[in-house]
Design an enzyme around this catalytic site. Structure first.
Site, PDB file in Angstrom:
ATOM      1  N   HIS A   9      -0.816   5.634   5.388  1.00  0.00           N
ATOM      2  CA  HIS A   9      -1.698   6.816   5.538  1.00  0.00           C
ATOM      3  C   HIS A   9      -3.229   6.291   5.328  1.00  0.00           C
ATOM      4  O   HIS A   9      -3.383   5.211   4.758  1.00  0.00           O
ATOM      5  CB  HIS A   9      -1.421   7.933   4.811  1.00  0.00           C
ATOM      6  CG  HIS A   9      -1.574   7.874   3.435  1.00  0.00           C
ATOM      7  ND1 HIS A   9      -2.859   7.853   2.889  1.00  0.00           N
ATOM      8  CD2 HIS A   9      -0.837   7.553   2.329  1.00  0.00           C
ATOM      9  CE1 HIS A   9      -2.776   7.529   1.473  1.00  0.00           C
ATOM     10  NE2 HIS A   9      -1.278   7.426   1.296  1.00  0.00           N
ATOM     11  N   ASN A  15      -7.735   9.438  -2.994  1.00  0.00           N
ATOM     12  CA  ASN A  15      -7.813   8.022  -3.084  1.00  0.00           C
ATOM     13  C   ASN A  15      -9.391   7.555  -3.420  1.00  0.00           C
ATOM     14  O   ASN A  15      -9.600   6.947  -4.078  1.00  0.00           O
ATOM     15  CB  ASN A  15      -7.660   7.077  -1.828  1.00  0.00           C
ATOM     16  CG  ASN A  15      -6.308   7.367  -1.060  1.00  0.00           C
ATOM     17  OD1 ASN A  15      -5.835   7.609  -0.109  1.00  0.00           O
ATOM     18  ND2 ASN A  15      -5.351   7.445  -2.165  1.00  0.00           N
ATOM     19  N   GLN A  21      -1.636  10.468  -6.561  1.00  0.00           N
ATOM     20  CA  GLN A  21      -1.098  11.566  -5.710  1.00  0.00           C
ATOM     21  C   GLN A  21       0.288  11.752  -5.737  1.00  0.00           C
ATOM     22  O   GLN A  21       0.887  12.867  -5.856  1.00  0.00           O
ATOM     23  CB  GLN A  21      -1.443  11.285  -4.067  1.00  0.00           C
ATOM     24  CG  GLN A  21      -3.040  11.305  -4.139  1.00  0.00           C
ATOM     25  CD  GLN A  21      -3.530  11.226  -2.571  1.00  0.00           C
ATOM     26  OE1 GLN A  21      -3.890  11.975  -1.901  1.00  0.00           O
ATOM     27  NE2 GLN A  21      -3.099   9.866  -2.188  1.00  0.00           N
ATOM     28  N   ARG A  58      -0.791  13.856   4.113  1.00  0.00           N
ATOM     29  CA  ARG A  58      -1.684  12.797   4.477  1.00  0.00           C
ATOM     30  C   ARG A  58      -1.020  11.640   5.333  1.00  0.00           C
ATOM     31  O   ARG A  58      -1.539  11.315   6.059  1.00  0.00           O
ATOM     32  CB  ARG A  58      -2.272  12.143   3.141  1.00  0.00           C
ATOM     33  CG  ARG A  58      -1.109  11.442   2.177  1.00  0.00           C
ATOM     34  CD  ARG A  58      -1.780  11.018   0.778  1.00  0.00           C
ATOM     35  NE  ARG A  58      -0.644  10.153  -0.006  1.00  0.00           N
ATOM     36  CZ  ARG A  58       0.180  11.138  -0.914  1.00  0.00           C
ATOM     37  NH1 ARG A  58       0.062  12.499  -1.053  1.00  0.00           N
ATOM     38  NH2 ARG A  58       0.728  10.329  -1.627  1.00  0.00           N
ATOM     39  N   GLU A  82       6.075   9.129  -1.114  1.00  0.00           N
ATOM     40  CA  GLU A  82       5.727   8.328  -1.786  1.00  0.00           C
ATOM     41  C   GLU A  82       6.571   8.384  -3.123  1.00  0.00           C
ATOM     42  O   GLU A  82       7.268   9.321  -3.367  1.00  0.00           O
ATOM     43  CB  GLU A  82       4.246   8.581  -2.127  1.00  0.00           C
ATOM     44  CG  GLU A  82       3.618   7.650  -3.176  1.00  0.00           C
ATOM     45  CD  GLU A  82       3.482   5.920  -2.919  1.00  0.00           C
ATOM     46  OE1 GLU A  82       4.659   5.411  -2.973  1.00  0.00           O
ATOM     47  OE2 GLU A  82       2.538   5.433  -2.747  1.00  0.00           O
TER      48      GLU A  82
END
Length: 213
Positions: A9, A15, A21, A58, A82
Site C-alpha cells: 500500500h 507510516n 499499524q 490502506r 498485515e
C-alpha cells in the site's frame, strides 16, 4: 504461465509518524495517494485479469486507486492482511522498545525469537498464512495475470516461504517500500522473479515526490 504482481500500500498517516499499524489502519497521506497513482500509471497498459487486496483500508484504497476506471474485478482477501501486532498496535518505535528491548530487537533482527503480545501473530504464523493465501489465489486464477495489494511483512513473509528461506532472513534487503512492484512468473518448471521491489514508476512524478520527502 501465471503472472503475479505484488505491491505494498501507499504511505499512511501512521507510516509518516512511525506508528505500527498491524490490523489497525490509518488513511493514506497525500503522498500515499500519489504513490498509488504513479503505480497505476505504470501499470495502465499492462493486462491485469483480477486484483486481490488485503481488506485493511490502506491496502484497499491503494488497490482502488491503481485500478482506476478499468473494469477489473477487485477481491478482498483476509489472508493478505498485515501481521496482527497485538499489544504493539498504535505504538511508535520508542514505545515498542520501552516495553521490551529484547523483543523489539528480535522483531527487527531475529524474527524467530519475537514473541507477540495479546492476540498477535508470530512471524512464522504470518509466513504460513501469506503463503497459503497467495497459493490459493494462484491456483484459483491459474493462467491469468494477478495484481496483489498487501503489506510489507505479509509480502516479505510470502517471498521467504516461496524461496524456502529461514524466517530470520525476512528483513534481508530489499526492503518493501510503499507501492514497490514485484513480479513473479509461475510455469510448469517453477518460477522466476524478473522484478523485485522495483520503484522505477516513481520517476513519473519525481518533482512532486521530492516535495513530499
Amino acid at each position: 504461465m501465471t503472472k503475479v504482481y505484488l505491491t505494498r500500500h501507499g504511505e499512511t498517516e501512521w507510516n509518516e509518524k512511525g506508528i505500527v499499524q498491524g490490523w489497525g489502519d490509518s488513511p493514506l497521506t497525500e503522498l500515499g495517494k500519489k504513490q498509488a497513482k504513479w503505480l497505476g500509471e505504470r501499470m495502465k497498459d499492462l493486462h491485469i485479469d483480477v486484483i486481490y487486496t488485503s481488506p485493511i483500508g490502506r491496502a484497499l484504497n491503494t488497490a482502488e486507486i491503481v485500478k482506476g476506471d478499468r473494469g477489473i474485478p477487485l477481491i478482498e482477501y483476509d489472508g493478505l492482511k498485515e501481521i496482527q501486532i497485538g499489544g504493539w498496535e498504535g505504538l511508535n518505535q520508542e514505545e515498542m522498545k520501552s516495553l521490551s528491548e529484547d523483543n523489539y530487537y528480535n522483531f527487527w533482527n531475529l524474527p524467530s525469537k519475537y514473541i507477540p503480545t495479546g492476540d498477535g501473530e508470530t512471524f512464522n504464523e504470518v509466513k504460513d498464512r501469506a503463503f497459503k493465501a497467495i497459493s490459493e489465489i494462484i491456483e484459483k486464477e491459474k493462467g491469468k495475470t494477478i495484481l496483489i495489494v498487501t503489506h510489507t511483512i505479509t509480502l516479505k513473509s510470502y517471498l521467504t516461504a516461496l524461496e524456502k528461506r529461514d524466517i530470520d532472513t525476512l528483513w534481508d534487503e530489499p526492503f518493501i517500500k510503499q507501492t514497490s512492484l514485484t513480479e513473479i512468473n509461475f510455469n510448469d518448471k517453477g518460477y522466476e522473479i524478473p522484478l523485485l521491489a522495483c520503484m522505477e514508476h516513481h520517476k513519473y512524478s519525481r518533482k512532486e515526490f521530492n516535495e513530499f520527502e
